[in-house]
Scaffold this motif. Structure first.
Motif, PDB file in Angstrom:
ATOM      1  N   VAL A  49      -9.923 -41.105  14.953  1.00 30.27           N
ATOM      2  CA  VAL A  49     -10.614 -40.455  13.835  1.00 30.27           C
ATOM      3  C   VAL A  49     -11.318 -41.516  12.993  1.00 30.27           C
ATOM      4  N   LEU A  93      -9.834 -44.036  10.516  1.00 26.66           N
ATOM      5  CA  LEU A  93      -8.943 -43.405   9.548  1.00 26.66           C
ATOM      6  C   LEU A  93      -7.551 -43.291  10.154  1.00 26.66           C
ATOM      7  N   VAL A 148     -10.542 -38.604   3.156  1.00 25.57           N
ATOM      8  CA  VAL A 148     -11.934 -39.048   3.143  1.00 25.57           C
ATOM      9  C   VAL A 148     -12.478 -38.869   1.734  1.00 25.57           C
ATOM     10  N   MET A 173     -15.417 -36.212   8.757  1.00 25.23           N
ATOM     11  CA  MET A 173     -14.408 -36.771   9.650  1.00 25.23           C
ATOM     12  C   MET A 173     -14.870 -36.549  11.086  1.00 25.23           C
ATOM     13  N   ASP A 193     -14.504 -42.091   9.685  1.00 25.60           N
ATOM     14  CA  ASP A 193     -15.322 -41.452   8.660  1.00 25.60           C
ATOM     15  C   ASP A 193     -16.783 -41.524   9.074  1.00 25.60           C
ATOM     16  N   TYR A 246      -5.828 -36.517   7.149  1.00 30.17           N
ATOM     17  CA  TYR A 246      -6.689 -37.680   7.035  1.00 30.17           C
ATOM     18  C   TYR A 246      -7.437 -37.570   5.708  1.00 30.17           C
ATOM     19  N   TYR A 248      -3.815 -41.413   9.872  1.00 29.37           N
ATOM     20  CA  TYR A 248      -3.261 -40.179   9.324  1.00 29.37           C
ATOM     21  C   TYR A 248      -2.032 -40.475   8.481  1.00 29.37           C
TER      22      TYR A 248
END
Length: 563
Positions: free
Chosen positions: A241, A249, A271, A281, A243, A269, A251
């Motif tokens: 994952v 990112l 953001v 995301m 941004d 997550y 978790y």
């Protein structure tokens, strides 16, 4: 030692003009930058300072700058001053009785002293280093080991937390009733087919990214920049994952699973919105075959009238090009998709859309797989052996289709298969709706009933879905209300203010009792009592110890955390 709205509003904010230089000493240490982490107060990002890594008491650990921590405390009305000569971090809060402040581990030892209203509450070792955010010639500032941040928050009864993934997040009750922000429906892009709806899941080839975006707006519809958004997710397995800028990112675990409808969310997550108020995301799956569904819902980490501000949910899934992807795919019979039976009062509660997506092969588009004939195979079992639950193939409204009655096998054994044939739509997706009804006796639903269905799909011209999907329906009677709660002061007012509070002695046990009743006010035994009031206990540092039903009275014991 209770933080009130009036106390927060009236306390002074004094650190806005202080430079990090004031927090430094005359020499630097061996601290090295580890990455930037946000400091968030009531959903707004104040700064993104660098976490540093160094040695404390012989162990490698993270360090966080006192200067930026003090700025966050100032935002909630706690005056923080640093004396670089005596290495004293002095915290002043008129709402706190310093005699009652106990930081975990006792006062301890170290080169730095923390005081609350002039009383020493903690000592630990700090180190100094240049602030990486200001460049190689930036000011020197003081860093404390991150281990102590959560301890200090708890000791001051502050609703906040620090983690290496989400940074420092503080929320006061000021944000509970005043937020007028809104989240747009999640926009899904990058998928090969589908929109993200339950009956049109967004499906992409394994290794390709699906992007989820939402926009935060204020009461006037203007975008809100620099706002933290949490994307709650149902799974993190095999996912990468990032941004919108491509930054990875990590978790974070939710303190407890969040169940919304038939979907459960365990992680999130975080953001921050850009200048247009958009939080993005991007998710890529590295699985080797068809994945379980990914459910995503966006949430603001602040509340409005006691409720978190959330978007609607979307569904995504990954598969191999040129194969039939079954959604939702829950391929483990011991870990099925858990649903609730439909009933005469709610005839579509257990209704679920099963979607078979013909994922186009490499170089093909969705139109190449439209109009394909697909067969769904359904078998069912009475798992608990209670009553005679029914499982049916229906339309989107829950009406049973001709030939849609599935024969339910007895003694936990699956009955014969029922076949449903349909064609893929313009997106290459074939849809079948499945519903299950709770068995009754004299019109009363039978508590403890459980039914399971096994579903697979196959193209008429060849090509099966990747594995079977298992769905399980159950029924647990729930009380309509809990009456006669004692002590009465544990009940909050509808505005969730601090007007009603029970104040037992710190460290003592408190037993809360109440009667589980149905809608007519009649008590009933063996009714499950859920996490009623858990959020309120969290806000006031109460911890749930156990909950059980004693005859007709729901009894929960909690213990005040020693702070």
């Amino acid at each position: 030692m209770k933080r009130t709205l009036s106390g927060i509003a009236s306390a002074a904010i004094v650190l806005g003009a202080i430079s990090p230089m004031a927090f430094g000493a005359t020499s630097t240490s061996g601290l090295t930058p580890a990455g930037q982490l946000p400091i968030v107060v009531n959903g707004q990002v104040l700064s993104n300072p660098y976490e540093m890594v160094g040695i404390d008491s012989g162990n490698k650990t993270g360090f966080f700058p006192i200067y930026y921590f003090s700025q966050a405390l100032a935002k909630i009305g706690i005056q923080a001053t640093w004396n670089g000569v005596t290495h004293t971090w002095a915290l002043t809060d008129s709402n706190v009785n310093a005699a009652n402040v106990q930081v975990a581990g006792g006062i301890g030892t170290g080169n730095t002293t923390v005081t609350v209203n002039g009383t020493v509450v903690k000592k630990f070792n700090t180190q100094v280093a240049r602030d990486p955010a200001a460049g190689p010639k930036g000011p020197i500032t003081t860093y404390l080991p991150i281990y102590y941040i959560n301890n200090i928050l708890k000791a001051l009864n502050i609703n906040g937390s620090f983690s290496g993934q989400a940074g420092l997040n503080i929320q006061t009750q000021t944000a509970v009733n005043t937020s007028t922000e809104a989240l747009s429906p999640i926009q899904v892009s990058g998928q090969t087919v589908g929109t993200g709806a339950d009956n049109a899941p967004a499906v992409a080839a394994v290794g390709n990214a699906i992007t989820f975006s939402t926009t935060v707006t204020d009461a006037n519809g203007n975008p809100v920049p620099n706002q933290v958004v949490q994307f709650l997710v149902s799974t993190t397995d095999n996912l990468t994952v990032t941004d919108a800028s491509g930054n990875t990112l990590n978790y974070a675990k939710l303190s407890a699973p969040i169940v919304i409808g038939n979907k459960t969310y365990d992680d999130y997550y975080q953001v921050t919105t850009n200048s247009q108020g958009v939080a993005t995301m991007k998710v890529t799956s590295s699985a080797s075959t068809t994945t379980e569904p990914l459910y995503v819902i966006a949430q603001l980490p602040i509340q409005s009238n006691g409720q978190y501000i959330r978007s609607s949910a979307v569904t995504a899934q990954w598969g191999l090009p040129g194969t039939l992807v079954l959604a939702p795919l829950w391929g483990n019979q011991t870990n099925p998709d858990n649903l609730t039976f439909s009933s005469s009062q709610d005839p579509t509660k257990g209704l679920i859309a099963m979607v078979a997506t013909m994922l186009p092969g490499n170089g093909q588009n969705a139109s190449s797989v439209a109009g394909q004939a697909v067969k769904f195979y359904v078998s069912a079992a009475n798992v608990a052996g209670i009553g005679a639950p029914t499982v049916n193939i229906t339309d989107s409204q829950g009406n049973v289709l001709s030939g849609g009655v599935v024969q339910v096998g007895a003694n936990g054994q699956f009955g014969p298969q029922t076949i449903y044939t349909t064609t893929t739509n313009s997106q290459g997706q074939a849809i079948m709706y499945l519903n299950a009804n709770v068995p009754t006796q004299n019109g009363t639903p039978l508590t403890g009933a459980v039914a399971m269905a096994q579903v697979s799909a196959q193209l008429v011209n060849g090509g099966s879905s990747q594995g079977n999907s298992y769905l399980q329906w159950s029924f647990q009677d729930q009380p309509a209300k809990i009456a006669n709660v004692s002590p009465a002061n544990v009940l909050n007012s509808p505005s969730l203010t601090d007007q009603n509070r029970e104040n037992p002695t710190s460290g003592s046990n408190l037993t809360i009792t109440g009667t589980a009743e149905d809608a007519a006010g009649q008590p009933g035994a063996e009714r499950a009592v859920g996490h009623c009031g858990r959020a309120d206990w969290q806000r006031t540092n109460w911890r749930r110890r156990y909950g059980q039903l004693c005859g007709e009275r729901a009894e929960v014991q909690v213990q005040r955390l020693v702070v």
